[in-house]
Design an enzyme around this catalytic site. Structure first.
Site, mmCIF file in Angstrom:
data_model
loop_
_atom_site.group_PDB
_atom_site.id
_atom_site.type_symbol
_atom_site.label_atom_id
_atom_site.label_comp_id
_atom_site.label_asym_id
_atom_site.label_seq_id
_atom_site.Cartn_x
_atom_site.Cartn_y
_atom_site.Cartn_z
ATOM 1 N N LYS A 51 -74.671 -67.818 -18.505
ATOM 2 C CA LYS A 51 -75.517 -69.010 -18.431
ATOM 3 C C LYS A 51 -76.202 -69.313 -19.758
ATOM 4 O O LYS A 51 -76.414 -70.471 -20.096
ATOM 5 C CB LYS A 51 -76.570 -68.857 -17.322
ATOM 6 C CG LYS A 51 -75.989 -68.972 -15.931
ATOM 7 C CD LYS A 51 -77.053 -69.207 -14.884
ATOM 8 C CE LYS A 51 -76.409 -69.451 -13.536
ATOM 9 N NZ LYS A 51 -77.402 -69.577 -12.457
ATOM 10 N N LYS A 100 -65.417 -69.890 -12.561
ATOM 11 C CA LYS A 100 -66.001 -70.057 -11.227
ATOM 12 C C LYS A 100 -66.275 -71.535 -10.936
ATOM 13 O O LYS A 100 -66.701 -72.258 -11.830
ATOM 14 C CB LYS A 100 -67.316 -69.265 -11.219
ATOM 15 C CG LYS A 100 -67.984 -69.129 -9.896
ATOM 16 C CD LYS A 100 -69.259 -68.291 -10.025
ATOM 17 C CE LYS A 100 -70.415 -69.083 -10.584
ATOM 18 N NZ LYS A 100 -71.721 -68.447 -10.422
ATOM 19 N N LYS A 139 -71.865 -75.796 -9.474
ATOM 20 C CA LYS A 139 -72.588 -77.067 -9.397
ATOM 21 C C LYS A 139 -72.858 -77.627 -10.783
ATOM 22 O O LYS A 139 -73.037 -78.820 -10.963
ATOM 23 C CB LYS A 139 -73.996 -76.889 -8.794
ATOM 24 C CG LYS A 139 -74.161 -76.162 -7.510
ATOM 25 C CD LYS A 139 -75.665 -76.188 -7.119
ATOM 26 C CE LYS A 139 -76.011 -75.206 -6.019
ATOM 27 N NZ LYS A 139 -76.219 -73.827 -6.448
HETATM 28 P P1 TYM Z 1 -76.354 -69.946 -6.204
HETATM 29 O O1 TYM Z 1 -77.325 -71.021 -5.876
HETATM 30 O O2 TYM Z 1 -75.664 -69.988 -7.515
HETATM 31 O O3 TYM Z 1 -75.234 -69.878 -5.088
HETATM 32 C C1 TYM Z 1 -75.564 -69.742 -3.710
HETATM 33 C C2 TYM Z 1 -74.549 -68.850 -3.041
HETATM 34 O O4 TYM Z 1 -73.225 -69.369 -3.241
HETATM 35 C C3 TYM Z 1 -72.391 -68.367 -3.797
HETATM 36 N N1 TYM Z 1 -71.450 -69.003 -4.723
HETATM 37 C C4 TYM Z 1 -70.127 -68.844 -4.672
HETATM 38 N N2 TYM Z 1 -69.332 -68.128 -3.848
HETATM 39 C C5 TYM Z 1 -67.994 -68.186 -4.057
HETATM 40 N N3 TYM Z 1 -67.430 -68.930 -5.055
HETATM 41 C C6 TYM Z 1 -68.181 -69.657 -5.901
HETATM 42 N N4 TYM Z 1 -67.607 -70.394 -6.851
HETATM 43 C C7 TYM Z 1 -69.603 -69.631 -5.729
HETATM 44 N N5 TYM Z 1 -70.633 -70.230 -6.374
HETATM 45 C C8 TYM Z 1 -71.754 -69.821 -5.755
HETATM 46 C C9 TYM Z 1 -73.321 -67.417 -4.535
HETATM 47 O O5 TYM Z 1 -72.742 -66.147 -4.671
HETATM 48 C C10 TYM Z 1 -74.541 -67.421 -3.624
HETATM 49 O O6 TYM Z 1 -74.372 -66.498 -2.575
HETATM 50 N N6 TYM Z 1 -79.176 -66.016 -7.423
HETATM 51 C C11 TYM Z 1 -78.600 -66.752 -6.318
HETATM 52 C C12 TYM Z 1 -79.614 -67.267 -5.327
HETATM 53 C C13 TYM Z 1 -80.590 -66.256 -4.846
HETATM 54 C C14 TYM Z 1 -80.348 -65.234 -3.882
HETATM 55 C C15 TYM Z 1 -81.591 -64.559 -3.735
HETATM 56 C C16 TYM Z 1 -79.234 -64.834 -3.172
HETATM 57 C C17 TYM Z 1 -81.888 -66.170 -5.201
HETATM 58 N N7 TYM Z 1 -82.504 -65.156 -4.548
HETATM 59 C C18 TYM Z 1 -81.715 -63.479 -2.875
HETATM 60 C C19 TYM Z 1 -79.360 -63.746 -2.308
HETATM 61 C C20 TYM Z 1 -80.596 -63.081 -2.165
HETATM 62 C C21 TYM Z 1 -77.847 -67.954 -6.867
HETATM 63 O O7 TYM Z 1 -78.071 -68.409 -7.955
HETATM 64 O O8 TYM Z 1 -77.019 -68.519 -5.989
#
Ligand code: TYM
Length: 332
Positions: free
Chosen positions: A111, A194, A197
């Site tokens: 990032k 990957k 968004k």
């Molecule tokens: P975020 O917002 O990037 O994504 C949310 C969830 O979607 C999954 N994900 C994917 N899975 C498969 N293929 C992809 N291309 C893909 N893009 C995103 C992510 O693995 C995630 O499960 N840090 C986390 C949010 C977070 C969180 C937490 C998660 C904050 N606190 C505590 C679990 C527990 C994040 O940025 O997710």
């Protein structure tokens, strides 16, 4: 009953990656777990967010989660910034986690990119906040996509070091739940990246509010190779774009790579893509429609996030108070 926690950032419209890697798996867990699902706006601002857009995206994401089947009544759906315990425990974890641990986080490297000096300090300590999100509830199971695996390992290291440093068996171990054949959905333009968004190309992803026409067009244009589909998973080796489309298909059809290939092996991509687009439209169309219906009453959606936060605070409050006591802070 085990407690589940997971989160998603309101940094844009959720993608098919978010849906297949996370949200879709969150829904059935509600049947036999206590689930706490969080819109993580504190995480979102680790990278620049336009303030007027952030509020709108937060509401849209909450509506979209409900449209996907998250139950805000039987379970908890809430907004992170309304529960100050997250930031409070994250500060304690900033003082528990070691710089060496954070330096190994590949997501920070991805990032921050080349201009690392210009990344926010928040982006660097982001995994500590994520550990706090989970541990403030003593949650033990965390359903996420594959890209979050390393962050959950770090959360376990933090919990262990806290317990060791303060001589208490206080924070539990966390079990990552990385489920299904699409735990890592890749970009439609580049099978080695990957789906995200924040990718500058909208053609690289399917958004959960895309129209049927947009979905069909994006899948038709998705990058592939000239070979037909193989008959078995071994034939996907070295073909990341083919593997990605097969994985997406498998998740949507509730099967696995072998199941998809036994049905479609030998076909060219044109025919396969048409079937895939049909499956996607049948899944995403109703979600987009229900999201739109929920957003007609924005006060209701905001009320869900606030009400959820009050219930979340009742769980996190005493746990974070005890963590502060263990650290040696004077009680309030
Ligand atoms: P975020 O917002 O990037 O994504 C949310 C969830 O979607 C999954 N994900 C994917 N899975 C498969 N293929 C992809 N291309 C893909 N893009 C995103 C992510 O693995 C995630 O499960 N840090 C986390 C949010 C977070 C969180 C937490 C998660 C904050 N606190 C505590 C679990 C527990 C994040 O940025 O997710």
């Amino acid at each position: 009953m085990q407690r589940i926690f997971s989160g998603i950032q309101p940094s844009g419209i959720p993608t098919l990656g978010n849906y297949l890697g996370a949200i879709r798996n969150w829904v059935p867990l509600q049947a036999d777990h206590e689930c706490i699902y969080c819109v993580v706006d504190l995480h979102a601002i680790t990278q620049w967010q336009e303030p007027s857009l952030l509020a709108r995206q937060t509401r849209e994401l909450a509506a979209s989660l409900m449209a996907c089947g998250i139950d805000p009544v039987g379970q908890i759906l809430f907004l992170q910034s309304l529960v100050p315990e997250h930031a409070e425990l994250a500060w304690i974890f900033n003082c528990v986690a070691r710089l060496g641990w954070l330096n190994r986080m590949t997501q920070f490297k991805d990032k921050a990119g080349k201009d690392r000096e210009n990344a926010s300090a928040g982006l660097y300590v982001y995994p500590n906040l994520m550990a706090a999100d989970i541990l403030a509830y003593h949650a033990t199971r965390v359903p996420v996509g594959d890209d979050q695996r390393q962050h959950l390992e770090l959360a376990n290291d933090i919990a262990q070091k806290f317990n060791h440093d303060f001589g208490a068996d206080f924070f539990p171990a966390i079990e990552p739940l990385i489920l299904g054949p699409a735990a890592r959905v890749m970009s439609l333009r580049d099978g080695t990246k990957k789906m995200s968004k924040s990718d500058t190309s909208d053609q690289s992803r399917i958004n959960l509010n895309d129209s049927a026409a947009a979905i069909a067009q994006k899948i038709r244009r998705a990058r592939t190779d000239p070979e037909p589909l193989p008959g078995e998973p071994a034939g996907l080796e070295g073909r990341p774009e083919a593997r990605n489309l097969v994985g997406i298909y498998a998740a949507l059809a509730d099967t696995d790579e072998a199941g998809v290939l036994s049905q479609h092996g030998g076909k060219g991509f044109a025919a396969f893509k048409e079937d895939l687009a049909g499956l996607l439209i049948a899944t995403i169309g109703p979600i987009a429609a229900e999201t739109g219906r929920l957003l007609a009453d924005p006060a209701h959606v905001d009320g869900v996030l606030r009400g959820g936060a009050e219930r979340a605070k009742r769980i996190a409050g005493p746990i974070v108070a005890e963590a502060k006591r263990l650290v040696g802070f004077l009680a309030a």
